[in-house]
Design a protein around this motif. Structure first.
Motif, mmCIF file in Angstrom:
data_model
loop_
_atom_site.group_PDB
_atom_site.id
_atom_site.type_symbol
_atom_site.label_atom_id
_atom_site.label_comp_id
_atom_site.label_asym_id
_atom_site.label_seq_id
_atom_site.Cartn_x
_atom_site.Cartn_y
_atom_site.Cartn_z
ATOM 1 N N LEU A 38 -15.576 -68.756 48.898
ATOM 2 C CA LEU A 38 -14.300 -69.400 48.579
ATOM 3 C C LEU A 38 -13.528 -68.535 47.585
ATOM 4 O O LEU A 38 -14.136 -67.852 46.763
ATOM 5 C CB LEU A 38 -14.528 -70.768 47.927
ATOM 6 N N ALA A 39 -12.197 -68.603 47.660
ATOM 7 C CA ALA A 39 -11.361 -67.902 46.672
ATOM 8 C C ALA A 39 -10.014 -68.593 46.563
ATOM 9 O O ALA A 39 -9.428 -68.994 47.576
ATOM 10 C CB ALA A 39 -11.156 -66.444 47.069
ATOM 11 N N PHE A 40 -9.516 -68.736 45.325
ATOM 12 C CA PHE A 40 -8.169 -69.229 45.080
ATOM 13 C C PHE A 40 -7.219 -68.046 44.964
ATOM 14 O O PHE A 40 -7.577 -66.999 44.416
ATOM 15 C CB PHE A 40 -8.092 -70.025 43.769
ATOM 16 N N SER A 41 -5.992 -68.216 45.441
ATOM 17 C CA SER A 41 -4.956 -67.195 45.294
ATOM 18 C C SER A 41 -4.465 -67.192 43.860
ATOM 19 O O SER A 41 -4.561 -68.197 43.153
ATOM 20 C CB SER A 41 -3.786 -67.472 46.243
ATOM 21 N N PRO A 42 -3.908 -66.057 43.418
ATOM 22 C CA PRO A 42 -3.326 -66.036 42.072
ATOM 23 C C PRO A 42 -2.061 -66.893 42.033
ATOM 24 O O PRO A 42 -1.394 -67.064 43.055
ATOM 25 C CB PRO A 42 -3.002 -64.558 41.843
ATOM 26 N N LEU A 47 -3.111 -71.403 47.228
ATOM 27 C CA LEU A 47 -3.946 -71.301 48.417
ATOM 28 C C LEU A 47 -5.427 -71.247 48.061
ATOM 29 O O LEU A 47 -5.815 -70.710 47.023
ATOM 30 C CB LEU A 47 -3.578 -70.044 49.211
ATOM 31 N N LEU A 48 -6.245 -71.789 48.949
ATOM 32 C CA LEU A 48 -7.695 -71.713 48.859
ATOM 33 C C LEU A 48 -8.183 -71.172 50.190
ATOM 34 O O LEU A 48 -7.887 -71.745 51.245
ATOM 35 C CB LEU A 48 -8.304 -73.093 48.602
ATOM 36 N N ALA A 49 -8.917 -70.048 50.155
ATOM 37 C CA ALA A 49 -9.476 -69.465 51.373
ATOM 38 C C ALA A 49 -10.964 -69.769 51.430
ATOM 39 O O ALA A 49 -11.658 -69.706 50.419
ATOM 40 C CB ALA A 49 -9.246 -67.953 51.396
ATOM 41 N N ALA A 50 -11.448 -70.098 52.636
ATOM 42 C CA ALA A 50 -12.861 -70.399 52.856
ATOM 43 C C ALA A 50 -13.367 -69.561 54.018
ATOM 44 O O ALA A 50 -12.828 -69.632 55.122
ATOM 45 C CB ALA A 50 -13.043 -71.884 53.157
ATOM 46 N N GLY A 51 -14.402 -68.758 53.771
ATOM 47 C CA GLY A 51 -15.021 -67.951 54.817
ATOM 48 C C GLY A 51 -16.287 -68.623 55.298
ATOM 49 O O GLY A 51 -17.088 -69.111 54.509
ATOM 50 N N SER A 52 -16.482 -68.638 56.609
ATOM 51 C CA SER A 52 -17.576 -69.394 57.204
ATOM 52 C C SER A 52 -18.583 -68.508 57.940
ATOM 53 O O SER A 52 -18.257 -67.409 58.398
ATOM 54 C CB SER A 52 -17.003 -70.419 58.191
ATOM 55 N N VAL A 59 -7.547 -71.356 55.549
ATOM 56 C CA VAL A 59 -6.715 -71.272 54.345
ATOM 57 C C VAL A 59 -6.057 -72.623 54.146
ATOM 58 O O VAL A 59 -5.396 -73.146 55.048
ATOM 59 C CB VAL A 59 -5.652 -70.158 54.471
ATOM 60 N N TYR A 60 -6.265 -73.198 52.967
ATOM 61 C CA TYR A 60 -5.753 -74.520 52.620
ATOM 62 C C TYR A 60 -4.691 -74.375 51.537
ATOM 63 O O TYR A 60 -4.722 -73.435 50.752
ATOM 64 C CB TYR A 60 -6.888 -75.402 52.081
ATOM 65 N N ASP A 85 -11.357 -62.587 49.077
ATOM 66 C CA ASP A 85 -10.796 -62.383 47.746
ATOM 67 C C ASP A 85 -9.320 -62.029 47.895
ATOM 68 O O ASP A 85 -8.967 -61.186 48.718
ATOM 69 C CB ASP A 85 -11.535 -61.250 47.027
ATOM 70 N N PHE A 86 -8.481 -62.687 47.123
ATOM 71 C CA PHE A 86 -7.052 -62.392 47.155
ATOM 72 C C PHE A 86 -6.742 -61.157 46.321
ATOM 73 O O PHE A 86 -7.348 -60.952 45.261
ATOM 74 C CB PHE A 86 -6.242 -63.578 46.615
ATOM 75 N N VAL A 87 -5.806 -60.335 46.794
ATOM 76 C CA VAL A 87 -5.301 -59.215 46.000
ATOM 77 C C VAL A 87 -4.502 -59.844 44.864
ATOM 78 O O VAL A 87 -3.622 -60.672 45.100
ATOM 79 C CB VAL A 87 -4.422 -58.273 46.853
ATOM 80 N N LYS A 88 -4.825 -59.488 43.657
ATOM 81 C CA LYS A 88 -4.240 -60.155 42.485
ATOM 82 C C LYS A 88 -2.778 -59.800 42.258
ATOM 83 O O LYS A 88 -1.975 -60.627 41.896
ATOM 84 C CB LYS A 88 -5.038 -59.819 41.220
ATOM 85 N N SER A 89 -2.419 -58.528 42.457
ATOM 86 C CA SER A 89 -1.073 -58.091 42.121
ATOM 87 C C SER A 89 -0.676 -56.956 43.063
ATOM 88 O O SER A 89 -0.977 -55.800 42.794
ATOM 89 C CB SER A 89 -1.054 -57.619 40.661
ATOM 90 N N ALA A 90 -0.061 -57.287 44.160
ATOM 91 C CA ALA A 90 0.281 -56.297 45.183
ATOM 92 C C ALA A 90 1.614 -55.628 44.871
ATOM 93 O O ALA A 90 2.630 -55.935 45.461
ATOM 94 C CB ALA A 90 0.313 -56.953 46.553
ATOM 95 N N THR A 91 1.599 -54.684 43.941
ATOM 96 C CA THR A 91 2.840 -54.026 43.540
ATOM 97 C C THR A 91 3.314 -53.007 44.568
ATOM 98 O O THR A 91 4.489 -52.697 44.641
ATOM 99 C CB THR A 91 2.671 -53.315 42.181
#
Length: 175
Positions: A38-42, A47-52, A59-60, A85-91
């Motif tokens: 599981l991972a939350f977006s910044p 968003l909450l992503a769940a891999g199964s 994605v919720y 895992d979400f990319v934290k800061s996509a500059t």
């Protein structure tokens, strides 16, 4: 012996301990097998992503009662999704902050997804792999039985991805 005293709740009213904490807010059952990661977006995204284990990513949207925003069936070709895992800061890619998701699986592949504009009904599969929102993938590890990517770390802006393989190899990729 005196009866044990109850602590008042944060609101000041006396309440049963079970009512004070641990309330279930949602039960999310979109995927067909166990949830591995599981991972939350910044922020400001919610968003909450769940891999199964079934190879999909759901994605919720936690701001909308955990409504399904997108279900990527076949994200890892039927092999377990080990990490999201979400990319934290996509500059390097304007407008993508909090919308880029990186995943790895036992298929031996690391993939990056762009979740902008995603809806629950979007899922395009070509040759067994989901392509809706697929931005990039990195290959180099053996997949399947005795292989796969067991984990990864990525730079704050997603510019570099370092993988840990079941094949005993660490690979460093430039995004």
């Amino acid at each position: 012996m005196p009866a044990p005293s109850q602590r008042p709740s944060a609101s000041g009213a006396g309440a049963e301990p079970s009512a004070q904490a641990g309330a279930i807010l949602a039960s999310l059952a979109v995927q067909g097998d166990s949830i591995e990661t599981l991972a939350f977006s910044p922020l400001p995204n919610t968003l909450l992503a769940a891999g199964s284990v079934d190879g999909s990513i759901a994605v919720y949207d936690s701001a909308r009662s955990f409504a399904v925003r997108k279900h990527i069936r076949g994200a890892h070709e039927g092999e377990s999704v080990v990490k999201v895992d979400f990319v934290k800061s996509a500059t390097s890619q304007p407008g993508t902050h909090g919308w880029l998701l990186t995943s790895c699986g036992l298929d031996g592949v690391v993939r990056r997804w762009d979740l902008r504009g995603a809806t629950a009904n979007q899922s395009t599969v070509q040759g067994g792999a989901a392509v809706s929102g697929l931005v990039k993938e990195w290959r180099g590890h053996a997949g399947g039985e005795g292989g796969g990517v067991l984990g990864f770390v990525q730079g704050e802006t997603g510019e570099r991805v370092v993988t840990a393989g079941d094949d005993g190899v660490v690979l460093v990729f430039e995004a």
